[in-house]
Design a protein around this motif. Sequence first.
Motif, PDB file in Angstrom:
ATOM      1  N   PRO A 267       0.833  -1.218   0.000  1.00  0.00           N
ATOM      2  CA  PRO A 267       0.000   0.000   0.000  1.00  0.00           C
ATOM      3  C   PRO A 267       0.866   1.266   0.000  1.00  0.00           C
ATOM      4  O   PRO A 267       1.997   1.245   0.476  1.00  0.00           O
ATOM      5  CB  PRO A 267      -0.759  -0.119   1.319  1.00  0.00           C
TER       6      PRO A 267
ATOM      7  N   LYS B 139     -13.249  -0.056   4.445  1.00  0.00           N
ATOM      8  CA  LYS B 139     -11.914  -0.552   4.812  1.00  0.00           C
ATOM      9  C   LYS B 139     -11.652  -1.913   4.156  1.00  0.00           C
ATOM     10  O   LYS B 139     -10.562  -2.178   3.658  1.00  0.00           O
ATOM     11  CB  LYS B 139     -11.846  -0.663   6.336  1.00  0.00           C
ATOM     12  N   THR B 140     -12.662  -2.771   4.164  1.00  0.00           N
ATOM     13  CA  THR B 140     -12.499  -4.100   3.568  1.00  0.00           C
ATOM     14  C   THR B 140     -12.232  -3.996   2.071  1.00  0.00           C
ATOM     15  O   THR B 140     -11.339  -4.663   1.532  1.00  0.00           O
ATOM     16  CB  THR B 140     -13.773  -4.944   3.835  1.00  0.00           C
TER      17      THR B 140
ATOM     18  N   SER C 197      -8.744  -2.791   1.505  1.00  0.00           N
ATOM     19  CA  SER C 197      -7.706  -3.794   1.772  1.00  0.00           C
ATOM     20  C   SER C 197      -7.508  -4.751   0.590  1.00  0.00           C
ATOM     21  O   SER C 197      -6.488  -5.421   0.497  1.00  0.00           O
ATOM     22  CB  SER C 197      -8.054  -4.581   3.039  1.00  0.00           C
ATOM     23  N   LYS C 198      -8.486  -4.787  -0.314  1.00  0.00           N
ATOM     24  CA  LYS C 198      -8.358  -5.672  -1.493  1.00  0.00           C
ATOM     25  C   LYS C 198      -7.954  -4.894  -2.745  1.00  0.00           C
ATOM     26  O   LYS C 198      -8.003  -5.430  -3.861  1.00  0.00           O
ATOM     27  CB  LYS C 198      -9.697  -6.388  -1.737  1.00  0.00           C
TER      28      LYS C 198
ATOM     29  N   LEU D 118      -6.408  -0.986   9.337  1.00  0.00           N
ATOM     30  CA  LEU D 118      -6.244  -1.427   7.947  1.00  0.00           C
ATOM     31  C   LEU D 118      -5.110  -2.458   7.843  1.00  0.00           C
ATOM     32  O   LEU D 118      -5.215  -3.437   7.100  1.00  0.00           O
ATOM     33  CB  LEU D 118      -5.955  -0.204   7.056  1.00  0.00           C
ATOM     34  N   SER D 119      -4.061  -2.240   8.630  1.00  0.00           N
ATOM     35  CA  SER D 119      -2.907  -3.154   8.583  1.00  0.00           C
ATOM     36  C   SER D 119      -3.285  -4.552   9.083  1.00  0.00           C
ATOM     37  O   SER D 119      -2.602  -5.529   8.787  1.00  0.00           O
ATOM     38  CB  SER D 119      -1.744  -2.600   9.409  1.00  0.00           C
TER      39      SER D 119
ATOM     40  N   LYS E  66      -6.052  -5.946   8.210  1.00  0.00           N
ATOM     41  CA  LYS E  66      -6.837  -6.552   7.138  1.00  0.00           C
ATOM     42  C   LYS E  66      -6.012  -6.871   5.889  1.00  0.00           C
ATOM     43  O   LYS E  66      -6.486  -7.534   4.965  1.00  0.00           O
ATOM     44  CB  LYS E  66      -7.970  -5.601   6.706  1.00  0.00           C
ATOM     45  N   MET E  67      -4.792  -6.289   5.808  1.00  0.00           N
ATOM     46  CA  MET E  67      -3.986  -6.498   4.604  1.00  0.00           C
ATOM     47  C   MET E  67      -2.502  -6.466   4.959  1.00  0.00           C
ATOM     48  O   MET E  67      -2.129  -5.972   6.023  1.00  0.00           O
ATOM     49  CB  MET E  67      -4.283  -5.408   3.563  1.00  0.00           C
TER      50      MET E  67
END
Length: 400
Positions: free
Chosen positions: A206, A289-290, A293-294, A312-313, A315-316
């Motif tokens: 990211p 956020k989801t 993350s994708k 966020l970190s 989730k990804m």
Amino acid sequence: MKIIIHRGQNQIGGSIIEIATDTTRILFDIGIELDDEKNRVRPNIEGLFDIKGFDAVFVSHYHSDHLGLAYEINKQIPLYMGEASYKIIHASDIYKGSRTLNVAGYLKHKTPILVGDITVNPFLCDHSAFDSYMLLAESQGERILYTGDFRSNGRKPFDWLLGQLPTNVDTLISEGTTLSRVDFVSESEKELEERVVEAIKNVSGPIFVLQSSMNIDRIVTMYRAAKRSDRIFLEDLYMSEITTAIGGSIPNPSVKGFDDVRCFLTTGYKMEHFRYQLFDKYQAKKISKTQISKSSFVMCIRSSMFRYIKLLSEKMSFTDGLLIYSFWSGYRKQSEMTSFLEECGQLGLKIITMHTSGHADKETLIRLIEWIKPKAIVPVHTENAEWFSEVFGKEIKIIR
Ligand SMILES: [Zn+2]
Ligand SMILES: [Zn+2]
């Protein structure tokens, strides 16, 4: 005309400049000082707060060191600023839930406004604030040009501005912000874009950009770099409100805005909360956020957003992630900024600096002064007024 620098002469920030004839008093800028501590004390200027002692106030641009005190002055004093500037300030005030300003009229490039026996003519210039103006005051054949804050390294061609400006003015009131910085040369916004593209092209994680939501030129630079790198561009609600208020060619997530610009919210508000309502109007441009993350993205952030970034970190992966610091280096020394960057580093983000100044370098000041050929110069917004004497003292009267 008389020129009285009430504040902001041998310092950067807090600019208040009076131009007066026997019958008319106006102000160019009405700023607060950049030092919070000093701002608790109102400047002692007669006719500014309790009674209407000025005929108008003209604000060159919306940075608080030029505009901040406008909220406190006597409501009878007409206030003028650029239309886009006003839209930005208005959007910011609404988002913050704070009271906003009333303006008597808008500054437009080369559209004079007559106040008493002074005519004020605005000239659109480039600065890190969008919609900034130089201001020319004319009365009975005398002309005073105030530069406000300006630069030549933005996307507006400086030659164009020079061609628009008057020459042989009586007095030039000139900013000199960068003169206290050693060997300072401004990189152009375009060059910065190239460097950002280069820096992010092989990044797989990211990308976060820490920059001012009000630096519209920088938003354009970062958006362009994101687009060239096939990443979507994420603006939080505050930045979205500002870019949407201007609209047009400025990257914004409004319904009719840019397809690859999306709006995110860092706090969960109840549906009836005004900020939720502001967010909801972005419809399909909203992003969760989801979803983020994708995605492959460049996200604009502020130093107050650590909690959100940490969530966020979770989730990804932040492996090979980057944080681009895009502010003046001085802010890095502030404790909130230092700890924010440290914490982001601990999440695995590599931190790099990519910034260019909003202010004229020496070469630009020389070009301006040689072109304008003023009879006198009043240096302001500088910690090195001596430079004007050293370089131009022999030919031009320097009033300090
Ligand atoms: Zn300033
Ligand atoms: Zn400024």
